[in-house]
Design a protein around this motif. Structure first.
Motif, PDB file in Angstrom:
ATOM      1  N   PRO A 161      12.544  -3.353   2.346  1.00 27.44           N
ATOM      2  CA  PRO A 161      12.399  -2.054   1.662  1.00 27.44           C
ATOM      3  C   PRO A 161      13.716  -1.613   1.035  1.00 27.44           C
ATOM      4  CG  PRO A 161      11.372  -1.990   3.834  1.00 27.44           C
ATOM      5  CD  PRO A 161      12.132  -3.279   3.763  1.00 27.44           C
ATOM      6  N   LEU A 162      13.634  -1.062  -0.153  1.00 33.78           N
ATOM      7  CA  LEU A 162      14.832  -0.573  -0.843  1.00 33.78           C
ATOM      8  C   LEU A 162      15.265   0.755  -0.229  1.00 33.78           C
ATOM      9  CD1 LEU A 162      16.642  -1.280  -3.359  1.00 33.78           C
ATOM     10  CD2 LEU A 162      15.301   0.442  -4.582  1.00 33.78           C
ATOM     11  N   PRO A 163      16.491   0.849   0.301  1.00 34.02           N
ATOM     12  CA  PRO A 163      16.949   2.127   0.864  1.00 34.02           C
ATOM     13  C   PRO A 163      17.048   3.204  -0.207  1.00 34.02           C
ATOM     14  CG  PRO A 163      18.376   0.293   1.512  1.00 34.02           C
ATOM     15  CD  PRO A 163      17.500  -0.204   0.426  1.00 34.02           C
ATOM     16  N   ALA A 164      16.912   4.443   0.209  1.00 30.98           N
ATOM     17  CA  ALA A 164      17.010   5.555  -0.747  1.00 30.98           C
ATOM     18  C   ALA A 164      18.372   5.592  -1.417  1.00 30.98           C
ATOM     19  CB  ALA A 164      16.727   6.873  -0.028  1.00 30.98           C
ATOM     20  N   ASP A 179      11.937  -2.965  -9.484  1.00 29.32           N
ATOM     21  CA  ASP A 179      12.619  -3.558  -8.330  1.00 29.32           C
ATOM     22  C   ASP A 179      11.981  -4.901  -7.994  1.00 29.32           C
ATOM     23  OD1 ASP A 179      13.913  -4.104  -5.969  1.00 29.32           O
ATOM     24  OD2 ASP A 179      12.827  -2.606  -4.790  1.00 29.32           O
ATOM     25  N   ALA A 180      12.793  -5.959  -7.975  1.00 32.77           N
ATOM     26  CA  ALA A 180      12.330  -7.306  -7.607  1.00 32.77           C
ATOM     27  C   ALA A 180      11.152  -7.750  -8.457  1.00 32.77           C
ATOM     28  CB  ALA A 180      11.962  -7.362  -6.120  1.00 32.77           C
ATOM     29  N   SER A 181      11.192  -7.415  -9.738  1.00 31.11           N
ATOM     30  CA  SER A 181      10.096  -7.782 -10.630  1.00 31.11           C
ATOM     31  C   SER A 181      10.482  -9.007 -11.463  1.00 31.11           C
ATOM     32  CB  SER A 181       9.732  -6.604 -11.545  1.00 31.11           C
ATOM     33  OG  SER A 181       8.481  -6.812 -12.155  1.00 31.11           O
ATOM     34  N   PHE A 182       9.530  -9.467 -12.272  1.00 30.01           N
ATOM     35  CA  PHE A 182       9.706 -10.696 -13.040  1.00 30.01           C
ATOM     36  C   PHE A 182       9.315 -10.452 -14.493  1.00 30.01           C
ATOM     37  CE2 PHE A 182       5.673 -10.565 -10.775  1.00 30.01           C
ATOM     38  CZ  PHE A 182       4.754 -10.667 -11.812  1.00 30.01           C
ATOM     39  N   ASP A 183       9.584 -11.436 -15.335  1.00 28.71           N
ATOM     40  CA  ASP A 183       9.291 -11.287 -16.761  1.00 28.71           C
ATOM     41  C   ASP A 183       7.881 -11.721 -17.116  1.00 28.71           C
ATOM     42  OD1 ASP A 183      10.021 -13.920 -16.079  1.00 28.71           O
ATOM     43  OD2 ASP A 183      10.407 -14.401 -18.187  1.00 28.71           O
ATOM     44  N   PHE A 198       0.861  -1.178   0.000  1.00 26.15           N
ATOM     45  CA  PHE A 198       0.000   0.000   0.000  1.00 26.15           C
ATOM     46  C   PHE A 198       0.902   1.234   0.000  1.00 26.15           C
ATOM     47  CE2 PHE A 198      -2.042  -3.498   2.065  1.00 26.15           C
ATOM     48  CZ  PHE A 198      -3.390  -3.439   1.721  1.00 26.15           C
ATOM     49  N   TYR A 199       0.427   2.313  -0.596  1.00 26.69           N
ATOM     50  CA  TYR A 199       1.296   3.484  -0.640  1.00 26.69           C
ATOM     51  C   TYR A 199       1.629   3.992   0.761  1.00 26.69           C
ATOM     52  CZ  TYR A 199      -2.784   6.625   0.120  1.00 26.69           C
ATOM     53  OH  TYR A 199      -3.884   7.264   0.628  1.00 26.69           O
ATOM     54  N   GLU A 200       0.782   3.688   1.736  1.00 30.58           N
ATOM     55  CA  GLU A 200       1.019   4.152   3.100  1.00 30.58           C
ATOM     56  C   GLU A 200       2.292   3.566   3.704  1.00 30.58           C
ATOM     57  OE1 GLU A 200      -3.543   4.104   2.647  1.00 30.58           O
ATOM     58  OE2 GLU A 200      -1.818   2.976   1.921  1.00 30.58           O
ATOM     59  N   VAL A 201       2.626   2.335   3.334  1.00 30.33           N
ATOM     60  CA  VAL A 201       3.784   1.661   3.943  1.00 30.33           C
ATOM     61  C   VAL A 201       4.641   0.969   2.892  1.00 30.33           C
ATOM     62  CG1 VAL A 201       2.699   1.310   6.190  1.00 30.33           C
ATOM     63  CG2 VAL A 201       2.352  -0.385   4.402  1.00 30.33           C
ATOM     64  N   GLY A 202       4.493   1.328   1.628  1.00 30.36           N
ATOM     65  CA  GLY A 202       5.152   0.592   0.557  1.00 30.36           C
ATOM     66  C   GLY A 202       6.388   1.283   0.011  1.00 30.36           C
ATOM     67  N   CYS A 203       6.625   1.067  -1.281  1.00 34.68           N
ATOM     68  CA  CYS A 203       7.856   1.539  -1.916  1.00 34.68           C
ATOM     69  C   CYS A 203       7.859   3.040  -2.152  1.00 34.68           C
ATOM     70  CB  CYS A 203       8.078   0.796  -3.237  1.00 34.68           C
ATOM     71  SG  CYS A 203       6.828   1.107  -4.515  1.00 34.68           S
ATOM     72  N   LEU A 225      16.049   0.416 -15.671  1.00 34.41           N
ATOM     73  CA  LEU A 225      16.930  -0.136 -14.646  1.00 34.41           C
ATOM     74  C   LEU A 225      16.187  -1.234 -13.898  1.00 34.41           C
ATOM     75  CD1 LEU A 225      19.541  -0.142 -12.959  1.00 34.41           C
ATOM     76  CD2 LEU A 225      18.459   1.538 -11.446  1.00 34.41           C
ATOM     77  N   LEU A 226      16.831  -2.392 -13.771  1.00 29.60           N
ATOM     78  CA  LEU A 226      16.277  -3.511 -13.015  1.00 29.60           C
ATOM     79  C   LEU A 226      17.073  -3.676 -11.728  1.00 29.60           C
ATOM     80  CD1 LEU A 226      15.962  -6.101 -15.950  1.00 29.60           C
ATOM     81  CD2 LEU A 226      14.321  -4.344 -15.252  1.00 29.60           C
ATOM     82  N   VAL A 227      16.370  -3.834 -10.609  1.00 26.59           N
ATOM     83  CA  VAL A 227      17.011  -4.103  -9.327  1.00 26.59           C
ATOM     84  C   VAL A 227      16.704  -5.553  -8.954  1.00 26.59           C
ATOM     85  CG1 VAL A 227      17.174  -3.474  -6.890  1.00 26.59           C
ATOM     86  CG2 VAL A 227      16.753  -1.699  -8.612  1.00 26.59           C
ATOM     87  N   ARG A 228      17.759  -6.361  -8.808  1.00 25.22           N
ATOM     88  CA  ARG A 228      17.584  -7.781  -8.491  1.00 25.22           C
ATOM     89  C   ARG A 228      17.968  -8.041  -7.038  1.00 25.22           C
ATOM     90  NH1 ARG A 228      21.151 -12.692 -10.986  1.00 25.22           N
ATOM     91  NH2 ARG A 228      22.748 -11.443  -9.947  1.00 25.22           N
ATOM     92  N   ARG A 229      17.068  -8.718  -6.302  1.00 28.40           N
ATOM     93  CA  ARG A 229      17.373  -9.138  -4.934  1.00 28.40           C
ATOM     94  C   ARG A 229      18.082 -10.493  -5.009  1.00 28.40           C
ATOM     95  NH1 ARG A 229      14.157  -6.012  -1.478  1.00 28.40           N
ATOM     96  NH2 ARG A 229      13.377  -4.211  -2.651  1.00 28.40           N
TER      97      ARG A 229
END
Length: 544
Positions: A531-534, A362-366, A276-281, A408-412
């Protein structure tokens, strides 16, 4: 007049928090920023608790209704002699609940804070002036009562229509006509079963954040996060009406008046399947100094509807239109940032609005299908394939390839959600496939067999040390790679796919392939839900 005010209290929304009053100041002259939770009287508190439990019981009964009906039928309660007393019991219960609602209205009527809120809400609905909207934003209440701030109909030439925006459709393989009748019967049966699956537990498994009970459990956390965005960052909550009629709950934080280059870039955030935008990315680019627009999926938080792909794309479309036509940002000033399943709406956005500045996934898939097959029984494979392609075809890679801008892709590296084997097997992360598909499409002459092999070797690295070892092992010269790409781009000035690299040596192709892979993907050594740091949020690499 008093009776009318009392009725507003009876049927009015649940008031949760008073953020602050406009231009309210402390005795020392400082502007009031912090808010306080609404203090209800004992009568309102107890009656509200009763109605809340009744609502929860109704939701549970609704979800378990198929099993409940079967149970009652087996016990012989589904007959005319038993239904009459049951209907009388239901009518009595509803009448009692109406009485409880009236008592709650009486409790609200005796509360000065609630009466002030009701008058502000009524005035805002009658007159949509900026001053009235400013006063209304001082309150947190049931979002269904919030007046709409923007509608897709306000755009002169919208991409959407009442039928919704356009999506890439999956094309089924042609079948022979030898046993067409049998195939038709099987297809019909598969269609019915798939429909029941996706509209019952399937959609809720894919988007657990849309489950009402989970939202009730998270409500204190969500309200706290929303209060922080409004009171600390001066966030503005808005209701947008999409072309399908769904109301989309959004939060906008404007940094432009603070100055700085980042402040004039708007980052639109697409949350995960339980975000949720309240506590999300949204907090990541916010801490980085960008202007940020967050929104909740249909069925999440204050948003209405259900998060099927068509509804998701419709919501994304009205969010972009709102950013351009109401907030005053141009498409080249907008960056789309998505986490996990939010990659679907993010890739749809850049496919449909190619002028957008950049996209960060970020942490997405194909593609959703391999991940769905991972968690379902092997015997269900044909049914899962049909269900995903027919109803929840989240084809992120296919949509992303339509976009010409920076990615840009961010991989965990310890991702336990989008790997198809185990979290420690970074080679099975579906983000790898997203990168390979992108590079193969954009640079087909470089990403030949030799280029693919070396990039796959780089993708198997799970730490920065291993990644650097592979990179240095092929002696990649970043300056040389940049210069040769710039020389081709300036001479040809063509869109992707590029034909550059056909006459290069194998070693040069491998070096360029590694260079492009590192420019399009960054590793973050953590799990899926961290969570991804700034400090880890960067805009994509641009050649020019």
């Amino acid at each position: 007049m008093a009776a009318r005010l009392w009725l507003r209290c009876v049927f009015g929304p649940h008031l949760k928090r008073i953020h602050r009053r406009p231009d309210q100041i402390w005795p020392d002259g400082r502007l009031v920023r912090t808010g306080w939770n609404y203090q209800s009287g004992s009568l309102e508190k107890h009656t509200d608790s009763i109605l809340g439990w009744a609502s929860a019981m109704w939701y549970l009964s609704y979800c378990s209704s198929p099993l409940l009906v079967c149970y009652l039928y087996g016990k012989g309660y589904i007959c005319s002699s038993k239904l009459a007393p049951l209907s009388q019991y239901v009518a009595t219960t509803l009448l009692c609940l109406l009485g409880v609602a009236c008592l709650r209205g009486w409790g609200r009527w005796k509360n000065a804070q609630y009466l002030e809120f009701v008058s502000v809400l009524e005035e805002a609905k009658k007159n949509h002036s900026p001053d009235n909207k400013k006063k209304l934003r001082c309150y947190n209440f049931d979002f269904s009562h919030w007046p709409a701030d923007f509608s897709w109909t306000e755009v002169s030439n919208p991409k959407s229509s009442k039928a919704g925006v356009s999506l890439l459709k999956h094309q089924p393989r042609p079948r022979g006509a030898a046993d067409s009748a049998l195939r038709s019967v099987r297809a019909l049966l598969c269609h019915v079963v798939s429909y029941l699956i996706v509209h019952s537990f399937g959609r809720r498994m894919l988007y657990p954040g849309s489950v009402g009970l989970l939202q009730k459990a998270m409500r204190p956390m969500l309200e706290q996060g929303q209060a922080k965005l409004i009171e600390e960052f001066d966030g503005q909550r808005n209701k947008l009406v999409a072309c399908d009629g769904n109301e989309i709950d959004t939060m906008f934080v404007d940094r432009r008046r603070h100055g700085g280059s980042k402040a004039h870039t708007l980052v639109i955030c697409c949350e995960g399947n339980a975000g949720f935008y309240e506590v999300g990315c949204m907090n990541t680019p916010l801490e980085g100094g960008y202007s940020v627009l967050g929104w909740n999926h249909p069925g999440f938080g204050g948003s209405t509807g259900v998060p099927f792909p068509q509804n998701e794309a419709n919501a994304m479309d009205v969010v972009i239109q709102f950013a351009v036509h109401k907030l005053g940002f141009q498409l080249p000033d907008i960056v789309i940032y998505a986490w996990s399943i939010g990659g679907f709406t993010a890739s749809w956005a850049v496919m449909s609005y190619p002028e957008i500045k950049a996209v960060v996934l970020d942490a997405s898939f194909d593609d959703l299908l391999p991940l769905a097959l991972k968690v379902m029984p092997e015997s269900w494979r044909p049914l899962v394939h049909y269900t995903v392609r027919q109803y929840i075809n989240l084809n992120v890679s296919e949509q992303l390839l339509k976009y010409q801008g920076p990615v840009l892709l961010v991989r965990r590296t310890r991702d336990e959600i989008i790997t198809t084997t185990s979290p420690v097997d970074v080679a099975s992360n579906r983000g790898n496939n997203l990168l390979l598909n992108l590079l193969q499409f954009r640079y087909p002459k470089i990403m030949t067999l030799e280029g693919l092999d070396v990039v796959r070797q780089w993708l198997r690295a799970s730490t920065h040390g291993e990644e650097a070892s592979v990179y240095s092992g092929y002696q990649v010269d970043d300056d040389w790679c940049t210069s040769v790409l710039l020389s081709y781009g300036s001479d040809a000035d063509v869109k992707f796919p590029w034909n550059y690299g056909e006459r290069m040596t194998i070693r040069e192709k491998q070096q360029l392939a590694l260079f492009l892979a590192r420019k399009h993907m960054r590793n973050f050594e953590t799990t899926h839900c961290t969570p991804l740091p700034a400090s880890e949020f960067h805009l994509p690499w641009e050649l020019y």
